[in-house]
Scaffold this motif. Structure first.
Motif, PDB file in Angstrom:
ATOM      1  N   VAL A 131      -4.493 -19.783  -4.925  1.00 14.57           N
ATOM      2  CA  VAL A 131      -5.173 -21.079  -4.735  1.00 14.57           C
ATOM      3  C   VAL A 131      -5.669 -21.600  -5.812  1.00 14.57           C
ATOM      4  N   PHE A 132      -5.905 -23.112  -6.085  1.00 13.85           N
ATOM      5  CA  PHE A 132      -6.258 -23.747  -7.350  1.00 13.85           C
ATOM      6  C   PHE A 132      -7.358 -24.615  -7.032  1.00 13.85           C
ATOM      7  N   CYS A 133      -8.503 -24.738  -7.726  1.00 16.77           N
ATOM      8  CA  CYS A 133      -9.392 -25.878  -7.361  1.00 16.77           C
ATOM      9  C   CYS A 133     -10.373 -25.953  -8.316  1.00 16.77           C
ATOM     10  N   HIS A 134     -11.143 -27.005  -8.343  1.00 21.97           N
ATOM     11  CA  HIS A 134     -12.237 -27.347  -9.439  1.00 21.97           C
ATOM     12  C   HIS A 134     -13.324 -26.233  -8.773  1.00 21.97           C
ATOM     13  N   LYS A 135     -13.943 -25.666  -9.850  1.00 24.65           N
ATOM     14  CA  LYS A 135     -14.993 -24.877  -9.718  1.00 24.65           C
ATOM     15  C   LYS A 135     -16.205 -25.064  -9.011  1.00 24.65           C
ATOM     16  N   ASP A 136     -16.617 -26.461  -9.048  1.00 26.24           N
ATOM     17  CA  ASP A 136     -17.825 -26.832  -8.547  1.00 26.24           C
ATOM     18  C   ASP A 136     -17.748 -26.882  -6.868  1.00 26.24           C
ATOM     19  N   LEU A 137     -16.510 -26.727  -6.258  1.00 20.95           N
ATOM     20  CA  LEU A 137     -16.317 -26.604  -4.995  1.00 20.95           C
ATOM     21  C   LEU A 137     -16.849 -25.201  -4.383  1.00 20.95           C
ATOM     22  N   VAL A 138     -16.898 -24.264  -5.155  1.00 22.96           N
ATOM     23  CA  VAL A 138     -17.001 -22.795  -4.514  1.00 22.96           C
ATOM     24  C   VAL A 138     -18.639 -22.770  -4.479  1.00 22.96           C
ATOM     25  N   GLU A 139     -19.413 -23.546  -5.243  1.00 23.38           N
ATOM     26  CA  GLU A 139     -20.902 -23.540  -5.424  1.00 23.38           C
ATOM     27  C   GLU A 139     -21.394 -24.879  -4.307  1.00 23.38           C
ATOM     28  N   VAL A 156     -17.104 -35.603   3.175  1.00 20.45           N
ATOM     29  CA  VAL A 156     -15.636 -35.177   3.176  1.00 20.45           C
ATOM     30  C   VAL A 156     -15.286 -35.657   1.902  1.00 20.45           C
ATOM     31  N   ASN A 157     -15.364 -36.810   1.386  1.00 19.96           N
ATOM     32  CA  ASN A 157     -14.959 -37.318   0.072  1.00 19.96           C
ATOM     33  C   ASN A 157     -15.534 -36.547  -1.124  1.00 19.96           C
ATOM     34  N   GLN A 158     -16.850 -36.101  -0.755  1.00 20.63           N
ATOM     35  CA  GLN A 158     -17.563 -35.273  -2.052  1.00 20.63           C
ATOM     36  C   GLN A 158     -16.337 -33.985  -2.199  1.00 20.63           C
ATOM     37  N   ARG A 159     -15.875 -33.559  -0.986  1.00 19.74           N
ATOM     38  CA  ARG A 159     -15.141 -32.170  -1.175  1.00 19.74           C
ATOM     39  C   ARG A 159     -13.951 -32.677  -1.549  1.00 19.74           C
ATOM     40  N   THR A 160     -13.077 -33.515  -0.950  1.00 20.65           N
ATOM     41  CA  THR A 160     -11.373 -33.869  -1.404  1.00 20.65           C
ATOM     42  C   THR A 160     -11.371 -34.575  -2.622  1.00 20.65           C
ATOM     43  N   ALA A 161     -12.549 -35.144  -3.298  1.00 17.90           N
ATOM     44  CA  ALA A 161     -12.368 -35.983  -4.331  1.00 17.90           C
ATOM     45  C   ALA A 161     -12.194 -35.032  -5.623  1.00 17.90           C
ATOM     46  N   LEU A 162     -12.455 -33.544  -5.435  1.00 21.23           N
ATOM     47  CA  LEU A 162     -12.231 -32.703  -6.452  1.00 21.23           C
ATOM     48  C   LEU A 162     -10.997 -32.042  -6.014  1.00 21.23           C
ATOM     49  N   TYR A 163     -10.098 -31.432  -7.238  1.00 13.97           N
ATOM     50  CA  TYR A 163      -8.994 -30.924  -6.934  1.00 13.97           C
ATOM     51  C   TYR A 163      -8.924 -29.457  -6.220  1.00 13.97           C
ATOM     52  N   ALA A 164      -8.123 -29.211  -4.988  1.00  9.39           N
ATOM     53  CA  ALA A 164      -8.069 -28.003  -4.393  1.00  9.39           C
ATOM     54  C   ALA A 164      -6.756 -28.033  -3.609  1.00  9.39           C
ATOM     55  N   GLU A 199       1.370 -23.964  -1.735  1.00 11.17           N
ATOM     56  CA  GLU A 199       2.494 -24.667  -1.417  1.00 11.17           C
ATOM     57  C   GLU A 199       2.252 -26.052  -1.683  1.00 11.17           C
ATOM     58  N   MET A 200       1.049 -26.512  -1.876  1.00 13.40           N
ATOM     59  CA  MET A 200       0.827 -28.004  -2.241  1.00 13.40           C
ATOM     60  C   MET A 200       0.336 -28.308  -3.560  1.00 13.40           C
ATOM     61  N   HIS A 201       0.516 -27.048  -4.396  1.00 14.18           N
ATOM     62  CA  HIS A 201      -0.192 -27.253  -5.794  1.00 14.18           C
ATOM     63  C   HIS A 201       0.511 -28.159  -6.658  1.00 14.18           C
ATOM     64  N   ASP A 202      -0.126 -29.048  -7.476  1.00 14.87           N
ATOM     65  CA  ASP A 202       0.409 -29.911  -8.427  1.00 14.87           C
ATOM     66  C   ASP A 202      -0.063 -29.487  -9.765  1.00 14.87           C
ATOM     67  N   GLU A 203       0.761 -28.768 -10.458  1.00 11.59           N
ATOM     68  CA  GLU A 203       0.318 -28.060 -11.739  1.00 11.59           C
ATOM     69  C   GLU A 203      -0.216 -28.899 -12.790  1.00 11.59           C
ATOM     70  N   ALA A 204       0.322 -30.435 -12.878  1.00  6.97           N
ATOM     71  CA  ALA A 204       0.120 -31.265 -13.706  1.00  6.97           C
ATOM     72  C   ALA A 204      -1.440 -31.714 -13.453  1.00  6.97           C
ATOM     73  N   ALA A 205      -1.714 -32.203 -12.227  1.00  6.48           N
ATOM     74  CA  ALA A 205      -2.921 -32.551 -11.948  1.00  6.48           C
ATOM     75  C   ALA A 205      -3.861 -31.613 -12.159  1.00  6.48           C
ATOM     76  N   PHE A 206      -3.723 -30.228 -11.745  1.00  4.03           N
ATOM     77  CA  PHE A 206      -4.737 -29.241 -11.986  1.00  4.03           C
ATOM     78  C   PHE A 206      -4.683 -29.045 -13.604  1.00  4.03           C
ATOM     79  N   ASN A 207      -3.983 -29.014 -14.551  1.00  2.00           N
ATOM     80  CA  ASN A 207      -4.164 -28.995 -15.922  1.00  2.00           C
ATOM     81  C   ASN A 207      -4.788 -30.008 -16.463  1.00  2.00           C
TER      82      ASN A 207
END
Length: 443
Positions: A221-229, A248-256, A260-268
């Motif tokens: 899985v891949f996400c913005h680290k702020d989501l974990v905290e 909902v927006n607060q969570r979904t605005a950050l990459y996660a 199967e749905m991972h976008d390498e370019a967006a994550f990088n």
């Protein structure tokens, strides 16, 4: 509960076919017993945890406005033919025939059944929205059942289903479940990150998985680290009329995203320090799928203009039995399980270091009765096993607190209390220890 009267078949070693920590520890702690591939008997200790998790799920669903019912495990094949899924679902569906040659199936999910219940009773938009949920055993004939309760064939699941007049209402129902899931997982001591996910055979165009990060997770899985905290929103929300979209927006605005749905370019594109790639365990999955089931099954209501309208639907699943494995994967050490207090099978374990010693026996009985009277769930090890074996068992089964009573301490007027999570121990008078343990229950 006195251990001498309890059924707790602990094992010194895990069976060789138990591949992951949660499976190994659940077998060793006498929580489950395999009856067939992917099918388990739930022994008393495991059932206590399962019941506590189920109750937390129930409380959070009720708080969010969902209404509980109980649907059958055996379903009619004809309902699935109406939706068009009977032939499409594949080999995971266990198809059976009764003595009258009627085609039935052991339900892997319940969209068809709940839609049939809804369409028989709800006829007007004035009766919407509705969210009906069910906590029930399901069966999916996994090709390779493995990892104990994490990927079994028979599993205990909460599945909720929302019904709304239009897309706006459906989104509000989706948001309620999204936020409720954040709260229910937090109550179990889990940090679950919502991640954009594939809708799979359920269907629809909006879906999130709730992922618990664990080194032994089944997928990347891949996400913005702020989501974990991020802390859980908490219960003090207007669940019916409030606007939950900002949460909902607060969570979904950050990459996660799941693998199967991972976008390498967006994550990088994220700053390197904000990127978190890990292993994860799915513990919940929510979907909004519009009229996928209501149209073919003719689940319609009369709208404000008098016209019949197919309702907008969503489904919201939590793997109740799977959560035991996820919690253990996220919370254990070399000694065994470390249960969060909210789901622990017992709150306190009393260890009598010298069973038969009058002073030790008397102190343990005093503690046992006082803690029970205060509403604590207590497991009293009153067996004549050696002290080392008693400590090993208590660490293995992971009770939050251990109250240790030995002859030397009693002679000095003290007992020992151990925090399973931190490993910290301290000695104090029995009265002060009991005062702390009973106050923490009512706090």
């Amino acid at each position: 509960m006195r251990l001498s009267r309890y059924f707790l078949p602990v094992l010194k070693e895990a069976p060789s076919d138990a591949q992951i920590v949660s499976h190994q520890l659940m077998l060793r702690a006498g929580m489950i017993r395999q009856e067939a591939a992917g099918i388990y008997a739930w022994l008393p200790l495991g059932l206590r945890v399962l019941n506590k998790i189920e109750q937390i799920v129930r409380e959070e669903m009720d708080r969010a406005g969902a209404i509980e019912l109980l649907m059958p495990t055996i379903q009619l094949a004809d309902l699935w033919r109406e939706s068009g899924r009977y032939d499409d679902y594949g080999d995971e569906m266990l198809r059976i025939t009764d003595r009258h040659k009627r085609e039935l199936l052991f339900g892997p999910t319940a969209e068809e059944v709940v839609t049939d219940i809804f369409r028989a009773s709800i006829k007007s938009y004035k009766d919407l929205p509705k969210n009906l949920y069910n906590i029930q055993w399901k069966f999916r004939d996994e090709r390779r059942p493995r990892f104990g309760v994490m990927r079994g064939r028979e599993f205990f699941m909460k599945d909720a289903y929302s019904f709304d007049l239009d897309a706006d209402g459906a989104r509000k129902s989706y948001n309620r479940m999204f936020v409720a899931y954040l709260n229910l997982f937090a109550r179990m001591g889990l940090k679950a990150v919502p991640m954009r996910a594939d809708t799979g055979p359920i269907g629809g165009d909006l879906s999130h998985e709730f992922i618990v990060l664990a080194e032994t997770g089944e997928s990347a899985v891949f996400c913005h680290k702020d989501l974990v905290e991020m802390p859980a929103p908490g219960p003090d929300l207007d669940w019916i009329n409030g606007d939950l979209q900002p949460i909902v927006n607060q969570r979904t605005a950050l990459y996660a995203a799941t693998e199967e749905m991972h976008d390498e370019a967006a994550f990088n594109a994220l700053p390197e320090g904000d990127r978190l790639s890990a292993r994860g365990i799915e513990v919940g999955h929510i979907f909004s799928f519009g009229t996928k089931y209501s149209e073919p099954m003719k689940a319609t209501v009369q709208g404000p203009d008098g016209q019949q309208v197919p309702v907008q639907m969503g489904s919201y699943g939590v793997g109740v039995s799977r959560l035991l494995g996820a919690i253990i994967e996220a919370s254990h050490d070399e000694g065994g399980i470390i249960w969060p207090e909210s789901v622990a099978p017992f709150d306190v374990g009393i260890v009598n270091m010298r069973q038969g010693d009058a002073a030790c026996d008397a102190a343990c009985e005093t503690a046992y009765n006082a803690l029970k009277a205060a509403g604590r769930d207590v497991l009293y090890d009153d067996t004549d096993a050696r002290g080392g074996a008693k400590f090993a068992t208590m660490d293995l089964i992971g009770l939050p607190w251990q109250l240790i009573v030995g002859p030397k301490g009693i002679a000095e007027g003290v007992v020992e209390i151990k925090n399973r999570k931190t490993g910290e121990r301290h000695t104090a008078s029995l009265d002060s220890v009991l005062d702390g343990l009973t106050k923490s229950k009512t706090a």
